[in-house]
Write a protein that holds these residues in place. Structure first.
Motif, PDB file in Angstrom:
ATOM      1  N   HIS A 106       0.813  -1.222   0.000  1.00 26.29           N
ATOM      2  CA  HIS A 106       0.000   0.000   0.000  1.00 26.29           C
ATOM      3  C   HIS A 106       0.845   1.270   0.000  1.00 26.29           C
ATOM      4  O   HIS A 106       0.700   2.130   0.878  1.00 26.29           O
ATOM      5  N   PRO A 107       1.734   1.388  -0.989  1.00 20.73           N
ATOM      6  CA  PRO A 107       2.461   2.657  -1.121  1.00 20.73           C
ATOM      7  C   PRO A 107       1.461   3.785  -1.405  1.00 20.73           C
ATOM      8  O   PRO A 107       0.451   3.557  -2.086  1.00 20.73           O
ATOM      9  N   ASP A 108       1.739   4.969  -0.863  1.00 23.09           N
ATOM     10  CA  ASP A 108       0.802   6.087  -1.072  1.00 23.09           C
ATOM     11  C   ASP A 108       0.575   6.298  -2.567  1.00 23.09           C
ATOM     12  O   ASP A 108       1.531   6.473  -3.320  1.00 23.09           O
ATOM     13  N   PRO A 109      -0.706   6.299  -3.020  1.00 22.83           N
ATOM     14  CA  PRO A 109      -0.964   6.323  -4.475  1.00 22.83           C
ATOM     15  C   PRO A 109      -0.839   7.702  -5.128  1.00 22.83           C
ATOM     16  O   PRO A 109      -0.694   7.784  -6.337  1.00 22.83           O
ATOM     17  N   TRP A 110      -0.907   8.768  -4.332  1.00 29.12           N
ATOM     18  CA  TRP A 110      -0.867  10.132  -4.906  1.00 29.12           C
ATOM     19  C   TRP A 110      -1.704  10.166  -6.180  1.00 29.12           C
ATOM     20  O   TRP A 110      -1.167  10.291  -7.290  1.00 29.12           O
ATOM     21  N   PRO A 111      -3.040  10.072  -6.058  1.00 30.10           N
ATOM     22  CA  PRO A 111      -3.885   9.857  -7.237  1.00 30.10           C
ATOM     23  C   PRO A 111      -3.973  11.030  -8.208  1.00 30.10           C
ATOM     24  O   PRO A 111      -4.186  10.818  -9.402  1.00 30.10           O
ATOM     25  N   LYS A 112      -3.811  12.270  -7.704  1.00 30.32           N
ATOM     26  CA  LYS A 112      -3.957  13.404  -8.633  1.00 30.32           C
ATOM     27  C   LYS A 112      -2.732  13.502  -9.543  1.00 30.32           C
ATOM     28  O   LYS A 112      -1.607  13.329  -9.083  1.00 30.32           O
ATOM     29  N   ARG A 113      -2.984  13.827 -10.799  1.00 34.74           N
ATOM     30  CA  ARG A 113      -1.910  13.811 -11.774  1.00 34.74           C
ATOM     31  C   ARG A 113      -0.717  14.673 -11.353  1.00 34.74           C
ATOM     32  O   ARG A 113       0.433  14.277 -11.467  1.00 34.74           O
ATOM     33  N   ARG A 114      -1.009  15.855 -10.814  1.00 37.86           N
ATOM     34  CA  ARG A 114       0.098  16.759 -10.450  1.00 37.86           C
ATOM     35  C   ARG A 114       0.884  16.245  -9.237  1.00 37.86           C
ATOM     36  O   ARG A 114       1.968  16.733  -8.957  1.00 37.86           O
ATOM     37  N   GLN A 115       0.320  15.254  -8.504  1.00 41.79           N
ATOM     38  CA  GLN A 115       1.023  14.714  -7.325  1.00 41.79           C
ATOM     39  C   GLN A 115       1.832  13.459  -7.669  1.00 41.79           C
ATOM     40  O   GLN A 115       2.597  12.973  -6.845  1.00 41.79           O
ATOM     41  N   GLN A 116       1.633  12.940  -8.871  1.00 42.07           N
ATOM     42  CA  GLN A 116       2.154  11.593  -9.138  1.00 42.07           C
ATOM     43  C   GLN A 116       3.676  11.509  -9.101  1.00 42.07           C
ATOM     44  O   GLN A 116       4.239  10.443  -8.897  1.00 42.07           O
ATOM     45  N   LYS A 117       4.345  12.663  -9.255  1.00 38.82           N
ATOM     46  CA  LYS A 117       5.812  12.653  -9.188  1.00 38.82           C
ATOM     47  C   LYS A 117       6.300  12.289  -7.779  1.00 38.82           C
ATOM     48  O   LYS A 117       7.466  11.963  -7.593  1.00 38.82           O
ATOM     49  N   ARG A 118       5.388  12.342  -6.796  1.00 36.51           N
ATOM     50  CA  ARG A 118       5.766  11.979  -5.418  1.00 36.51           C
ATOM     51  C   ARG A 118       5.693  10.469  -5.173  1.00 36.51           C
ATOM     52  O   ARG A 118       6.052  10.004  -4.102  1.00 36.51           O
ATOM     53  N   ARG A 119       5.178   9.732  -6.123  1.00 34.66           N
ATOM     54  CA  ARG A 119       5.046   8.286  -5.912  1.00 34.66           C
ATOM     55  C   ARG A 119       6.403   7.641  -5.674  1.00 34.66           C
ATOM     56  O   ARG A 119       7.393   8.000  -6.316  1.00 34.66           O
ATOM     57  N   LEU A 120       6.405   6.640  -4.802  1.00 38.08           N
ATOM     58  CA  LEU A 120       7.650   5.935  -4.491  1.00 38.08           C
ATOM     59  C   LEU A 120       8.140   5.119  -5.694  1.00 38.08           C
ATOM     60  O   LEU A 120       9.320   5.163  -6.052  1.00 38.08           O
ATOM     61  N   ILE A 121       7.217   4.355  -6.293  1.00 39.86           N
ATOM     62  CA  ILE A 121       7.630   3.417  -7.340  1.00 39.86           C
ATOM     63  C   ILE A 121       7.585   4.112  -8.696  1.00 39.86           C
ATOM     64  O   ILE A 121       6.522   4.331  -9.270  1.00 39.86           O
ATOM     65  N   GLN A 122       8.769   4.508  -9.148  1.00 38.29           N
ATOM     66  CA  GLN A 122       8.974   5.217 -10.408  1.00 38.29           C
ATOM     67  C   GLN A 122      10.161   4.543 -11.105  1.00 38.29           C
ATOM     68  O   GLN A 122      10.878   3.776 -10.462  1.00 38.29           O
ATOM     69  N   PRO A 123      10.424   4.869 -12.367  1.00 32.10           N
ATOM     70  CA  PRO A 123      11.505   4.156 -13.075  1.00 32.10           C
ATOM     71  C   PRO A 123      12.855   4.177 -12.353  1.00 32.10           C
ATOM     72  O   PRO A 123      13.523   3.140 -12.263  1.00 32.10           O
ATOM     73  N   VAL A 124      13.276   5.322 -11.826  1.00 33.86           N
ATOM     74  CA  VAL A 124      14.595   5.403 -11.175  1.00 33.86           C
ATOM     75  C   VAL A 124      14.616   4.530  -9.915  1.00 33.86           C
ATOM     76  O   VAL A 124      15.612   3.857  -9.616  1.00 33.86           O
ATOM     77  N   PHE A 125      13.495   4.529  -9.185  1.00 37.17           N
ATOM     78  CA  PHE A 125      13.407   3.697  -7.986  1.00 37.17           C
ATOM     79  C   PHE A 125      13.486   2.219  -8.362  1.00 37.17           C
ATOM     80  O   PHE A 125      14.195   1.437  -7.717  1.00 37.17           O
ATOM     81  N   VAL A 126      12.771   1.841  -9.410  1.00 35.06           N
ATOM     82  CA  VAL A 126      12.747   0.429  -9.816  1.00 35.06           C
ATOM     83  C   VAL A 126      14.156  -0.024 -10.195  1.00 35.06           C
ATOM     84  O   VAL A 126      14.611  -1.105  -9.792  1.00 35.06           O
ATOM     85  N   GLU A 127      14.863   0.814 -10.938  1.00 35.27           N
ATOM     86  CA  GLU A 127      16.223   0.451 -11.346  1.00 35.27           C
ATOM     87  C   GLU A 127      17.111   0.252 -10.110  1.00 35.27           C
ATOM     88  O   GLU A 127      17.870  -0.723 -10.020  1.00 35.27           O
ATOM     89  N   ALA A 128      16.995   1.168  -9.148  1.00 36.01           N
ATOM     90  CA  ALA A 128      17.802   1.053  -7.925  1.00 36.01           C
ATOM     91  C   ALA A 128      17.410  -0.195  -7.138  1.00 36.01           C
ATOM     92  O   ALA A 128      18.275  -0.919  -6.619  1.00 36.01           O
ATOM     93  N   ALA A 129      16.107  -0.463  -7.052  1.00 36.27           N
ATOM     94  CA  ALA A 129      15.639  -1.629  -6.294  1.00 36.27           C
ATOM     95  C   ALA A 129      16.174  -2.921  -6.911  1.00 36.27           C
ATOM     96  O   ALA A 129      16.595  -3.833  -6.190  1.00 36.27           O
ATOM     97  N   VAL A 130      16.163  -2.987  -8.234  1.00 35.34           N
ATOM     98  CA  VAL A 130      16.689  -4.186  -8.913  1.00 35.34           C
ATOM     99  C   VAL A 130      18.165  -4.361  -8.550  1.00 35.34           C
ATOM    100  O   VAL A 130      18.619  -5.464  -8.230  1.00 35.34           O
ATOM    101  N   GLN A 131      18.911  -3.269  -8.559  1.00 35.22           N
ATOM    102  CA  GLN A 131      20.339  -3.363  -8.222  1.00 35.22           C
ATOM    103  C   GLN A 131      20.553  -3.797  -6.779  1.00 35.22           C
ATOM    104  O   GLN A 131      21.554  -4.439  -6.458  1.00 35.22           O
ATOM    105  N   CYS A 132      19.641  -3.434  -5.886  1.00 31.26           N
ATOM    106  CA  CYS A 132      19.796  -3.770  -4.461  1.00 31.26           C
ATOM    107  C   CYS A 132      19.385  -5.207  -4.150  1.00 31.26           C
ATOM    108  O   CYS A 132      19.806  -5.775  -3.138  1.00 31.26           O
ATOM    109  N   LEU A 133      18.528  -5.793  -5.001  1.00 33.97           N
ATOM    110  CA  LEU A 133      18.133  -7.189  -4.775  1.00 33.97           C
ATOM    111  C   LEU A 133      19.290  -8.120  -5.135  1.00 33.97           C
ATOM    112  O   LEU A 133      20.027  -7.867  -6.094  1.00 33.97           O
ATOM    113  N   ARG A 134      19.403  -9.195  -4.379  1.00 33.16           N
ATOM    114  CA  ARG A 134      20.312 -10.260  -4.813  1.00 33.16           C
ATOM    115  C   ARG A 134      19.728 -10.916  -6.058  1.00 33.16           C
ATOM    116  O   ARG A 134      18.518 -10.858  -6.271  1.00 33.16           O
TER     117      ARG A 134
END
Ligand SMILES: C[S@@+](CC[C@H](N)C(=O)[O-])C[C@H]1O[C@@H](n2cnc3c(N)ncnc32)[C@H](O)[C@@H]1O
Length: 202
Positions: A106-134
């Motif tokens: 349940h990551p905060d969804p920030w539903p309004k379009r202008r708020q969506q840049k605050r979402r946790l799961i974004q391309p840069v985050f995903v790339e970093a998360a993949v690198q951090c996983l074994r």
């Protein structure tokens, strides 16, 4: 091996250069949860898996303090908590190829379009998360927000190093999370549909 830290609360300065074995005093597999809220899931999972270490990140000080108190009350020795931005932790601080599992419920969804840049799961985050996983590391996400889920699903399944795996993997313990996160209980009572995805790093 260094001695186990007496406090489960880890300050931001201690995360500037750290290793998991130094933090926990052992080299057991590490599972990370970002956005623990009151940490019902983290507590349950940590008690079920004393052979793993658990690191919980929560940005809101009220929930962070609640979660730390809760862990102290239950005297769990395999949990550490930090009040830090999970995006920053993942991009900058988390040791690469170190995580056995990543939990984001349940990551905060920030539903309004202008708020969506605050979402946790974004391309840069995903790339970093993949690198951090074994390699072989597991990542589970659950949300009640259909549009955010579509975005998350496209990002994760579109990543060449990730492939889909069953959400209810008993070894991984996500099944145990099903009725365990505070928001999940609340949303299921309201009759909302859950969207779930689990992936592994190749
Ligand atoms: C909707 S709640 C879900 C809490 C819990 N996972 C559950 O399912 O009950 C989202 C939580 O993530 C936290 N959060 C949001 N963005 C965060 C970030 N960037 N870093 C750390 N925590 C964050 C919020 O403070 C909030 O407690």
């Amino acid at each position: 091996m260094t001695e186990r830290k007496p406090s489960l609360a880890v300050g931001p300065a201690e995360l500037e250069a750290f290793t998991w074995p130094e933090m926990f005093g052992n080299d057991r597999p590490v599972e990370l949860e970002i956005g623990t809220g009151k940490a019902a899931f983290l507590l349950r999972r940590a008690r079920a898996r004393p052979d793993h270490n658990f690191f919980g990140i929560e940005w809101a000080s009220k929930y962070y303090r609640f979660a730390v108190d809760r862990m102290e009350r239950w005297k769990v020795s395999n949990v550490r908590m930090a009040r830090i931005d999970g995006g920053h932790f993942m991009r900058v601080l988390c040791p690469r190829e170190s995580l056995a599992a990543l939990h984001i419920y349940h990551p905060d969804p920030w539903p309004k379009r202008r708020q969506q840049k605050r979402r946790l799961i974004q391309p840069v985050f995903v790339e970093a998360a993949v690198q951090c996983l074994r390699h072989g590391g597991h990542w589970a996400v659950q949300t009640d927000h259909a549009e955010y889920f579509d975005v998350i699903r496209a990002l994760l399944l579109g990543h060449p190093e990730l492939y889909q795996t069953p959400f209810d993997d008993p070894e991984f313990g996500v099944e145990a999370a099903r009725l365990a996160t505070n928001y999940e209980i609340k949303y299921l009572r309201e009759g909302r549909r859950m969207h779930q995805l689990a992936v592994r790093r190749r």
